[in-house]
Design a protein around this motif. Structure first.
Motif, short mmCIF file in Angstrom:
data_model
loop_
_atom_site.label_atom_id
_atom_site.label_comp_id
_atom_site.label_asym_id
_atom_site.label_seq_id
_atom_site.Cartn_x
_atom_site.Cartn_y
_atom_site.Cartn_z
N MET A 119 11.15 7.49 2.71
CA MET A 119 9.69 7.53 2.74
C MET A 119 9.11 6.24 3.30
N SER A 120 7.83 6.31 3.58
CA SER A 120 7.12 5.11 4.00
C SER A 120 5.81 5.05 3.23
N PRO A 121 5.62 4.10 2.31
CA PRO A 121 6.61 3.10 1.89
C PRO A 121 7.75 3.75 1.11
N SER A 122 8.92 3.11 1.19
CA SER A 122 10.05 3.64 0.43
C SER A 122 9.77 3.49 -1.07
N LEU A 123 10.32 4.40 -1.84
CA LEU A 123 10.00 4.48 -3.26
C LEU A 123 11.06 3.84 -4.15
N SER A 124 10.65 2.85 -4.91
CA SER A 124 11.56 2.28 -5.91
C SER A 124 11.88 3.37 -6.91
N SER A 125 13.12 3.40 -7.38
CA SER A 125 13.48 4.49 -8.28
C SER A 125 14.60 4.11 -9.22
N ILE A 184 27.25 6.62 -23.13
CA ILE A 184 25.98 6.39 -22.45
C ILE A 184 26.21 5.65 -21.14
N VAL A 185 25.74 6.26 -20.07
CA VAL A 185 25.90 5.67 -18.74
C VAL A 185 24.60 4.98 -18.35
N PRO A 186 24.68 3.69 -18.04
CA PRO A 186 23.45 2.98 -17.70
C PRO A 186 22.84 3.47 -16.39
N MET A 187 21.52 3.37 -16.30
CA MET A 187 20.82 3.72 -15.06
C MET A 187 20.57 2.43 -14.31
N GLU A 188 20.48 2.58 -13.00
CA GLU A 188 20.31 1.39 -12.18
C GLU A 188 18.96 1.45 -11.48
N LEU A 189 18.20 0.36 -11.58
CA LEU A 189 16.89 0.33 -10.93
C LEU A 189 17.06 -0.09 -9.47
N VAL A 190 16.64 0.79 -8.56
CA VAL A 190 16.72 0.46 -7.14
C VAL A 190 15.33 0.08 -6.66
N ILE A 191 15.18 -1.19 -6.35
CA ILE A 191 13.85 -1.69 -5.99
C ILE A 191 13.62 -1.56 -4.49
N ARG A 192 12.56 -0.84 -4.14
CA ARG A 192 12.21 -0.69 -2.73
C ARG A 192 10.78 -1.16 -2.52
N GLN A 193 10.13 -0.67 -1.49
CA GLN A 193 8.81 -1.21 -1.15
C GLN A 193 7.72 -0.87 -2.18
N SER A 194 7.75 0.32 -2.75
CA SER A 194 6.61 0.80 -3.52
C SER A 194 6.25 -0.03 -4.75
N SER A 195 7.14 -0.94 -5.14
CA SER A 195 6.84 -1.76 -6.31
C SER A 195 7.02 -3.24 -6.01
N ASN A 196 7.21 -3.55 -4.73
CA ASN A 196 7.55 -4.93 -4.37
C ASN A 196 6.29 -5.77 -4.19
N HIS A 197 5.57 -5.92 -5.29
CA HIS A 197 4.23 -6.51 -5.26
C HIS A 197 4.21 -7.96 -4.83
N LYS A 198 4.99 -8.78 -5.52
CA LYS A 198 4.95 -10.22 -5.26
C LYS A 198 5.25 -10.54 -3.81
N GLN A 199 6.34 -9.94 -3.31
CA GLN A 199 6.74 -10.26 -1.93
C GLN A 199 5.67 -9.79 -0.94
N ALA A 200 5.10 -8.61 -1.21
CA ALA A 200 4.07 -8.09 -0.31
C ALA A 200 2.88 -9.02 -0.27
N ILE A 201 2.53 -9.55 -1.45
CA ILE A 201 1.40 -10.48 -1.54
C ILE A 201 1.71 -11.78 -0.79
N CYS A 202 2.89 -12.32 -0.99
CA CYS A 202 3.28 -13.59 -0.38
C CYS A 202 3.26 -13.54 1.14
N GLN A 203 3.69 -12.39 1.65
CA GLN A 203 3.81 -12.31 3.11
C GLN A 203 2.47 -12.30 3.82
N LYS A 204 1.40 -12.10 3.08
CA LYS A 204 0.08 -12.06 3.73
C LYS A 204 -0.34 -13.46 4.14
#
Lengths: 331, 331
Positions: free
Chosen positions: B279-285, B311-331
């Motif tokens: 997707m665009s933006p890609s979705l963190s999931s 119990i099998v742990p879940m893994e958080l895959v961070i993509r664009q849709s939640s990448n707030h700090k970096q998006a802010i910094c790049q401005k």
DNA sequence: TTGTAAGCGTTATCAA
DNA sequence: TTGATAACGCTTACAA
């Protein structure tokens, strides 16, 4: 576990008669058959499949061999085949080859050893030819190949009509009013991709047009991006892509370059991957119809897996990315 | 077909010795074993699995029962299980239930009749409880349940750590700087969804925040759209969604409403469906890790399918849709 | 270390 | 229409 011998004893008859009654033989009196069935139900009898298989020399299991089952295409084929086979009282044993020749050999051996009734398969990339298949399966085991087929092997082959499909997809772009149409072609040593390219060319020829551009080996988003940007510079206004992933890359690149889709540029992909419906704009795509491929493969097996090719038509799913006329009209 | 009797005759020994030699029994002289193996290879012997199964009273097949195999989650679980089981010399028989109770009963009967070594399953929606499972399988057959489990049945249960996963996902949104965080929750009568909601709430509580909004039964794009628009009006600036499809709908609605993602609004989905990366933006999931679920299920079976939960742990895959700090910094 | 013998539960053949 | 018998190929006590 209840056996036919116990049923026989309970009724004062012999196991042979019980066996005949249970397998629906006509050589047993109606009243006897009824008594046997009643008793069997009463005792909770269930046939020992292993004993039956041993005696009959075969199992009621059909082997399906695919490169990977967690690929939508293959899992849908399996799903379709399984529905038809279950209906016929057969179970399905699934093997993955992970695209490796060695795993394919191992899978075929396993199936042969389990005396499956037949094999339905799509060979791995690692199998450069198909001699090992008949070497392992012998001359008796029914064989059905689908999608990736070695045409020189005996048995039934079930494939998509890639030529006709690509032809339809390209015609659709022409009908929508695009005139400078290019293609993102796949690997031409694969029969499916080669046929799609031929269908694309024929459609344009029949419309009195020339291919505006042809990009080979383009099957991932990255190659699609590069090709699309080049196509834009070359004056293309539409692309038929032999895969959905390259079409996805192309759309992203075009959007970033300021092209409106479908107003300025039309795209049709191939495979109808699930993401095509979720994109924005949604991607028109030529569906491979994997469930139907599976159903036909299973049916071909049930029909005896006779030599020959069965061609499954592809269906063009029109979405936003090629809906030129309507997009223009709404303005 | 070559049998052990023929090997025995060729070597002037008895079938029992051949059988022992081939199955690696220690009660056979090394030189004899070697001769047997050589002769077997020479004649192209392959064990008749059906005869072996009948004699041993069980087959080297493990049954896997799932609602549908052409769903990425289930096919990946199967793929993972298959790898482990093949390694151990076991084959996999797959049955689909199409979410129907009747098909589930039929599948379990088939497996029982084939005397499979065990059953690995995720029950269908149509099965309101699990009494039929033990009724059919009896007390002996090893049973492993995964994902959708009836906790009161004997055997091993393999599930994702939905609480911890949702907790992590929500914490991530907090860490990225979002402060008015809501959730798109699923059907709370499903244990998995209920745990995700609990994890979400706990994470906010631990961060000293209140849930900004909670939308129940939201698992398709359409419900996601509606909820997201409401959330925007209510002053939310982020959503944790218990599913990817509703997150997709939410993103589309927010984009159309003029919200920038992730600058103005952050989203994390659940399941890590393949489209999330496209997707665009890609979705963190929050990834469910189905292959691992399959591997653990297979391993649990090999280990005896003892009662208990893994119990099998879940893994958080961070993509664009939640990448707030970096998006802010790049401005 | 090897051989003997029985049997797993079913089905096919033949005879009655 | 039914019964008797054998056999499918392998494994495993038990005996030697």
């Amino acid at each position: 576990m209840v056996t036919i011998t116990e049923i026989a004893q309970a009724l004062g008859i012999t196991p042979s008669t019980v066996s005949r009654a249970l397998s629906g033989s006509p050589r047993v009196k109606a009243s006897t058959k009824e008594a046997v069935l009643r008793k069997a139900a009463e005792l909770g009898y269930e046939r020992n499949v292993m004993a039956s298989n041993l005696r009959k020399g075969r199992s009621d299991i059909v082997g399906i061999v695919v490169p990977r089952i967690n690929r939508e295409f293959f899992s849908s084929v399996i799903s379709g085949a399984e529905s038809v086979l279950n209906e016929a009282g057969l179970s399905v044993l699934i093997c993955q080859t992970h695209e490796r020749y060695e795993d394919e050999v191992r899978a075929l051996r396993t199936l042969k050893n389990n005396r499956v009734s037949g094999v339905i398969m799509s060979h791995s990339i690692g199998s450069k030819d198909g001699t090992h298949i008949l070497e392992i399966l012998g001359d008796e085991m029914p064989l059905v190949q689908f999608d990736r087929v070695f045409s020189y092997l005996r048995g039934a082959k079930i494939v998509n009509d890639n030529f006709e499909g690509a032809y339809k997809a390209t015609c659709h772009l022409v009908e929508e009013g695009y005139r400078h149409i290019g293609t993102l072609a796949g690997y031409l040593n694969s029969a499916a991709y080669a046929l799609r390219l031929k269908g694309f060319r024929r459609a344009l020829a029949d419309a009195g047009l020339e291919p505006a551009a042809e990009y080979m080996d383009s099957i991932v988003p990255e190659t699609g991006r590069a090709a699309a940007l080049d196509a834009l510079r070359s004056g293309c206004d539409a692309l038929y892509s032999a895969g959905d992933f390259s079409a996805l890359g192309a759309i992203r690149a075009l959007q970033e370059a300021g092209s409106r889709i479908p107003e300025d540029f039309g795209i049709v992909g191939t495979a109808n991957e699930s993401f095509t419906a979720l994109m924005s704009p949604s991607l028109s795509s030529l569906a491979l119809n994997p469930r139907e491929l599976g159903r036909q493969s299973a049916q071909a097996f049930l029909d005896g897996a006779a030599d020959g090719e069965i061609i499954v038509p592809m269906e063009l799913v029109i979405r936003q990315s090629s809906n030129h006329k309507q997009a223009i009209c709404q303005k």
